[in-house]
Design an enzyme around this catalytic site. Structure first.
Site, PDB file in Angstrom:
ATOM      1  N   THR A  94       9.089   0.407   7.811  1.00 46.86           N
ATOM      2  CA  THR A  94       9.426   0.147   6.418  1.00 46.86           C
ATOM      3  C   THR A  94      10.800   0.753   6.155  1.00 46.86           C
ATOM      4  OG1 THR A  94       7.102   0.262   5.807  1.00 46.86           O
ATOM      5  CG2 THR A  94       8.666   0.788   4.073  1.00 46.86           C
ATOM      6  N   ARG A 147      -2.421  -9.917   4.766  1.00 44.64           N
ATOM      7  CA  ARG A 147      -2.590  -8.460   4.791  1.00 44.64           C
ATOM      8  C   ARG A 147      -1.551  -7.774   3.887  1.00 44.64           C
ATOM      9  NH1 ARG A 147       0.856  -3.928   6.490  1.00 44.64           N
ATOM     10  NH2 ARG A 147      -0.527  -2.229   7.050  1.00 44.64           N
ATOM     11  N   VAL A 148      -2.014  -6.829   3.077  1.00 42.55           N
ATOM     12  CA  VAL A 148      -1.123  -6.037   2.234  1.00 42.55           C
ATOM     13  C   VAL A 148      -1.186  -4.590   2.705  1.00 42.55           C
ATOM     14  CG1 VAL A 148      -0.677  -5.196  -0.106  1.00 42.55           C
ATOM     15  CG2 VAL A 148      -1.465  -7.545   0.242  1.00 42.55           C
ATOM     16  N   GLY A 149      -0.032  -3.968   2.901  1.00 40.49           N
ATOM     17  CA  GLY A 149       0.004  -2.575   3.341  1.00 40.49           C
ATOM     18  C   GLY A 149       0.119  -1.606   2.181  1.00 40.49           C
ATOM     19  N   ASP A 150       0.587  -0.414   2.482  1.00 36.32           N
ATOM     20  CA  ASP A 150       0.654   0.646   1.475  1.00 36.32           C
ATOM     21  C   ASP A 150       1.783   0.463   0.458  1.00 36.32           C
ATOM     22  OD1 ASP A 150       2.172   1.250   4.019  1.00 36.32           O
ATOM     23  OD2 ASP A 150       3.103   2.721   2.697  1.00 36.32           O
ATOM     24  N   THR A 204       6.492   5.987   5.167  1.00 38.50           N
ATOM     25  CA  THR A 204       6.553   4.953   6.193  1.00 38.50           C
ATOM     26  C   THR A 204       5.472   5.292   7.215  1.00 38.50           C
ATOM     27  OG1 THR A 204       7.832   4.043   8.031  1.00 38.50           O
ATOM     28  CG2 THR A 204       8.456   6.225   7.288  1.00 38.50           C
ATOM     29  N   GLY A 205       4.847   4.269   7.765  1.00 38.12           N
ATOM     30  CA  GLY A 205       3.813   4.535   8.761  1.00 38.12           C
ATOM     31  C   GLY A 205       2.632   3.604   8.621  1.00 38.12           C
ATOM     32  N   GLY A 261      -0.006   1.764   7.288  1.00 42.28           N
ATOM     33  CA  GLY A 261      -0.297   1.470   5.898  1.00 42.28           C
ATOM     34  C   GLY A 261      -1.723   1.737   5.472  1.00 42.28           C
TER      35      GLY A 261
HETATM   36  N1  GLY Z   1       3.855   1.011   6.073  1.00 42.03           N
HETATM   37  C1  GLY Z   1       4.006  -0.360   5.964  1.00 42.03           C
HETATM   38  C2  GLY Z   1       2.809  -1.139   6.152  1.00 42.03           C
HETATM   39  O1  GLY Z   1       1.829  -0.634   6.697  1.00 42.03           O
HETATM   40  O2  GLY Z   1       2.782  -2.286   5.763  1.00 42.03           O
END
Ligand code: GLY
Length: 328
Positions: A221, A249-252, A271-272, A274
């Site tokens: 990210t 898919r939706v991340g953090d 970052t990492g 999600g």
């Molecule tokens: N950290 C970004 C994601 O997992 O989408």
């Protein structure tokens, strides 16, 4: 006299940069740990866990871009937006132009978010066909009563207000996709390891490519946190997400309190991994430490140390007293 813009390389592991800070201390047992006290305008950027040191000039230039906005009298939100736009436009990073291509070899779905210390928040999730998702998130904040637009609605909103209808890809993202497909093919061929079979629930609108797939190490990210001359905070984030996922898919990044958070005590960006960041309300949890008087450096260090070692995590934060970066 205003200080000249200045960037410091904080770590190759997290690839984060600080601009406008007086010192950087790099540390010990974590791959990345730095921070210190600092007053006045300040911007921190990161290019995501997994981005290699050869890409260091990207977040460095983004931090300088953000700091220049601050030194010209711009707000923390304008600065944090400018820093992240800079990285979205750099094809080497997993956001905007360089966003990861998903398993079908065609889909690009991106997430982005913005938040101010005054509590304004907006996000877009799984948006497609725009170059700068963070600017769309900003437009959601400025032009709608909503906090979060997702999917085709987010894409249509962007085009309706004038964002160009373009698939934001580049040769770098295509090369990363091919490398991941090759690696995943090798993993599926092995008998000594078990991996999730993404083919089982294929939900992409496009057919499964013949050579499907893997999960190579790749950039995550991009993000920026900033404090302006008035002591106001803001954070922005943008991502192409992880390559090897189901469609949708939706991340953090766009989830409130998870990928980023800002308040009167500071701003935090992650970052990492999600899914693991979401489970821990990570950005808000770090912010709570700032709000209780913990220094930014210690707040990010404690959060990274408490995170399961098998998952990637990087954090940048700025508080009233200073700044911090930590990652592994
Ligand atoms: N950290 C970004 C994601 O997992 O989408």
């Amino acid at each position: 006299m205003r200080p000249a813009p200045r960037s410091l390389l904080l770590s190759a592991a997290l690839l984060a940069f600080a601009a406008g800070v007086p010192e950087a201390r790099t540390a010990d047992t974590l791959a990345t740990l730095a921070g210190g006290r600092s007053a006045g305008p300040l911007a921190l950027t990161h290019g995501g866990v997994g981005s290699g040191p050869e890409l260091a000039d990207g977040p460095r230039a983004a931090a300088d871009t953000a700091l220049k906005v601050l030194l010209a009298g711009g707000s923390s939100l304008d600065a944090a937006t400018a820093g992240t736009v800079h990285l979205e436009n750099d094809p080497r990073f997993n956001a905007g132009t360089g966003a990861n291509i998903r398993l079908d070899g065609k889909t690009i779905q991106m997430d982005a978010a913005v938040m101010t210390g005054a509590g304004r928040f907006a996000a877009v999730g799984v948006i497609e066909r725009v170059r700068n998702p963070v600017l769309v998130a900003r437009a959601v904040m400025d032009s709608t009563p909503h906090l979060f637009l997702a999917g085709e609605g987010a894409t249509r909103f962007a085009h309706r207000i004038g964002f160009a209808d373009v698939v934001p890809t580049c040769p770098e993202a295509e090369a990363k996709y091919r490398a991941r497909m090759k690696r995943l093919g090798e993993l599926y061929a092995r008998t000594d390891t078990t991996i999730y079979d993404w083919r089982r629930y294929w939900n992409f609108p496009n057919p499964m490519p013949a050579d499907v797939l893997d999960w190579g190490k790749h950039g995550d990210t991009v993000g920026t946190v900033a404090r302006d001359a008035s002591g106001r905070f803001a954070a922005t984030l943008s991502t192409g997400g992880t390559s090897v996922t189901l469609y949708g898919r939706v991340g953090d990044v766009p989830v409130y309190g998870c990928g980023l958070y800002a308040g009167p005590a500071g701003a935090v960006a992650c970052t990492g991994e999600g899914e693991e960041i979401i489970k821990r309300f990570m950005a808000h949890a770090v912010y709570e430490k700032l709000a209780h008087g913990v220094s930014a450096r210690r707040a990010v260090e404690e959060a990274v140390r408490a995170f399961p070692e098998r998952f990637d995590l990087g954090l940048i934060a700025v508080g009233r007293e200073g700044w911090g970066v930590a990652g592994r």
